[in-house]
Design a protein around this motif. Structure first.
Motif, PDB file in Angstrom:
ATOM      1  N   LEU A   1       0.864  -1.179   0.000  1.00 41.54           N
ATOM      2  CA  LEU A   1       0.000   0.000   0.000  1.00 41.54           C
ATOM      3  C   LEU A   1       0.896   1.224   0.000  1.00 41.54           C
ATOM      4  O   LEU A   1       1.561   1.527   0.988  1.00 41.54           O
ATOM      5  CB  LEU A   1      -0.911  -0.002   1.229  1.00 41.54           C
TER       6      LEU A   1
ATOM      7  N   ASP B   1      -7.658   4.122   1.964  1.00 32.99           N
ATOM      8  CA  ASP B   1      -6.222   3.848   1.845  1.00 32.99           C
ATOM      9  C   ASP B   1      -5.408   4.896   2.602  1.00 32.99           C
ATOM     10  O   ASP B   1      -4.391   4.576   3.225  1.00 32.99           O
ATOM     11  CB  ASP B   1      -5.804   3.825   0.367  1.00 32.99           C
TER      12      ASP B   1
ATOM     13  N   GLN C   1     -12.240   4.267  -1.652  1.00 32.53           N
ATOM     14  CA  GLN C   1     -10.953   3.574  -1.566  1.00 32.53           C
ATOM     15  C   GLN C   1      -9.825   4.569  -1.300  1.00 32.53           C
ATOM     16  O   GLN C   1      -8.923   4.303  -0.497  1.00 32.53           O
ATOM     17  CB  GLN C   1     -10.649   2.812  -2.852  1.00 32.53           C
TER      18      GLN C   1
ATOM     19  N   GLN D   1      -2.001  -3.623   1.054  1.00 32.44           N
ATOM     20  CA  GLN D   1      -3.379  -3.346   0.694  1.00 32.44           C
ATOM     21  C   GLN D   1      -4.332  -4.262   1.457  1.00 32.44           C
ATOM     22  O   GLN D   1      -4.037  -5.434   1.706  1.00 32.44           O
ATOM     23  CB  GLN D   1      -3.589  -3.527  -0.813  1.00 32.44           C
TER      24      GLN D   1
END
Length: 471
Positions: free
Chosen positions: A5, A119, A115, A131
């Protein structure tokens, strides 16, 4: 195999290298400015009690109707993610299972603002490096849960960590504002204020309308048997809200319709509304009259007036019956402003002492109606891209269609309008990046000097919101 991520430092900036460089310079100047959040729906109890959030599901999933609607659209039962069914069907209580369902379906949010916000929260707030997916769900859950149990993740500590200068919640006139009193009594320096949302007592189609007015009478000691007594009761509650920091009102009407009726017409309409024997057309007329009455009150008490029209709320009757309001079943409606606002504007639109902030879910009205209206009437300002359009594309369309007629200074900066506390810095960061990208393009096109763009970036991020909301 899991994927890392990473948040790219140039995310949302223009792709052209020279323009991107300008956007970087602008963003670096404003990225650390304090967050001013003048309109939202976070729970004031969080800051009053200042207790640790219980688990990731309660904090990141259950308050967020953006999450509900996407999952429900794919056939996932709301009971399975912990929402309580008023009809008695069992709801999932295991927070880890709820989180796992979210992680299993997180791919559904690809390319969406949800998202992008999530995130950011995972990476920037909780230090997650992979992620969210089926395989990482348990590890991420444990990591977040462990952090949530610490003092650093209590609501007030996060408020300060996020560099929030001010946060406004939104309450009904029937709320006693006890949580706001607790915050004031605590001596904490964080500034959490309320906003006055009168829908339950000005909308005849709101559930329990007549009983709500009875409660209003109990709270204020006013005789609400007459229209004037009813208005006095509302003015009383507005003053009460001001004591808890309120600088604004908020009106979630189905349309932007306004009216300016005679005294006898107002009195008769009010009595019909109280009786419950009122048609849909009459209910709309009453709501329209009450927008005009609220504008008059704003001139008296200086509260800024926000109008959030054009939403068909609780469209899914089955979900509304089983779970109540705000469960992701609200839909945008086409909304007309030029004719609908004219009665109010004829009466008050030329008064610079009044501030009315207009929002829309109908983007077709930006350049045709809203920008020309705000570009002329001293009382009008335009709120930012809202709700379904609180996205990079929505923000870009907003600036492109509004700026040529209303300019920048008839807008009011950004507000996040969220229930999801931890997403606030993410949402403000998106707005800052998109504004810097838009300004950079104007500079690259030689339509704006970079010095002016730097000044504008600060205004759009910080100064305009404080001025518009009298903060």
């Amino acid at each position: 195999m899991t994927n890392p991520l990473n948040l790219h430092p140039d995310r949302l900036f223009p792709a052209a290298p020279a323009t991107r460089d300008i956007a970087r310079r602008l963003y670096n100047e404003i990225k650390n400015l304090p967050i001013v959040s003048p309109h939202g729906h976070t729970d004031p109890q969080w800051f009053a009690a200042n207790q640790n959030f219980s688990n990731p599901a309660e904090l990141l999933i259950k308050p967020d109707h953006y999450v509900f609607r996407m999952l429900y659209s794919q056939g996932i039962r709301l009971e399975s993610i912990g929402l309580k069914n008023k009809e008695g069907a069992p709801s999932e209580t295991d927070a880890r299972k709820i989180w796992q369902i979210f992680a299993d379906h997180y791919f559904l949010f690809r390319g969406t603002p949800s998202q992008m916000w999530m995130d950011y929260v995972l990476h920037e707030v909780f230090g997650v490096t992979h992620q969210l997916c089926n395989q990482t769900a348990n590890t991420i859950y444990d990591s977040i849960n462990e952090q949530l149990a610490t003092d650093a993740f209590k609501p007030r500590a996060l408020f300060e960590r996020f560099n929030i200068e001010l946060l406004a919640t939104t309450e009904s006139p029937l709320d006693n504002l006890a949580h706001h009193q607790t915050i004031l009594d605590s001596g904490w320096t964080g500034r959490v204020i309320t906003a006055f949302r009168p829908d339950p007592v000005v909308d005849p189609e709101f559930e329990g309308f007549s009983q709500n007015i009875d409660k209003l009478a109990e709270l204020t000691g006013e005789d609400v048997s007459t229209f004037n007594g009813y208005l006095k009761a509302l003015a009383n509650r507005r003053e009460y809200f001001k004591r808890y920091g309120a600088t604004s009102t908020d009106h979630g009407h189905p349309s932007a319709f306004t009216a300016d009726l005679s005294q006898s017409e107002k009195e008769n309409l009010y009595l019909r509304a109280r009786s419950g024997e009122i048609s849909a057309q009459e209910a709309e007329l009453f709501r329209g009259q009450m927008l005009t009455e609220m504008a008059a009150m704003s001139l008296d008490d200086s509260l800024v007036m926000q109008i959030h029209p054009g939403c068909y709320r609780n469209h899914n009757q089955q979900v509304f019956a089983q779970f109540g309001r705000d469960k992701g079943a609200d839909l945008p409606l086409a909304t007309e402003y030029v004719h609908n606002l004219k009665p109010l504007l004829d009466k008050f639109g030329n008064n610079p002492d009044l501030t009315i902030i207009l929002f829309t879910l109908d983007e077709t009205s930006y350049s045709r109606e809203l920008a020309p209206l705000a570009g002329h009437y001293p009382a009008l300002k335009l709120g930012p891209a809202w709700w379904f359009h609180d996205s990079p594309e929505g923000m870009r369309r907003y600036r492109q269609q509004i700026t040529e007629t209303a300019g920048f200074y008839n807008t009011v900066g950004f507000n996040d309008d969220t229930r999801a506390f931890l997403s606030i810095p993410a949402r403000h960061d998106v707005a800052r990046r998109m504004d810097c990208g838009f300004l950079a393009e104007l500079v690259a096109d030689h339509r704006l000097s970079e010095n002016d763009a730097h000044e504008l970036a600060v205004d759009l991020t910080y100064n305009l919101v404080k001025k518009a909301y009298k903060l």
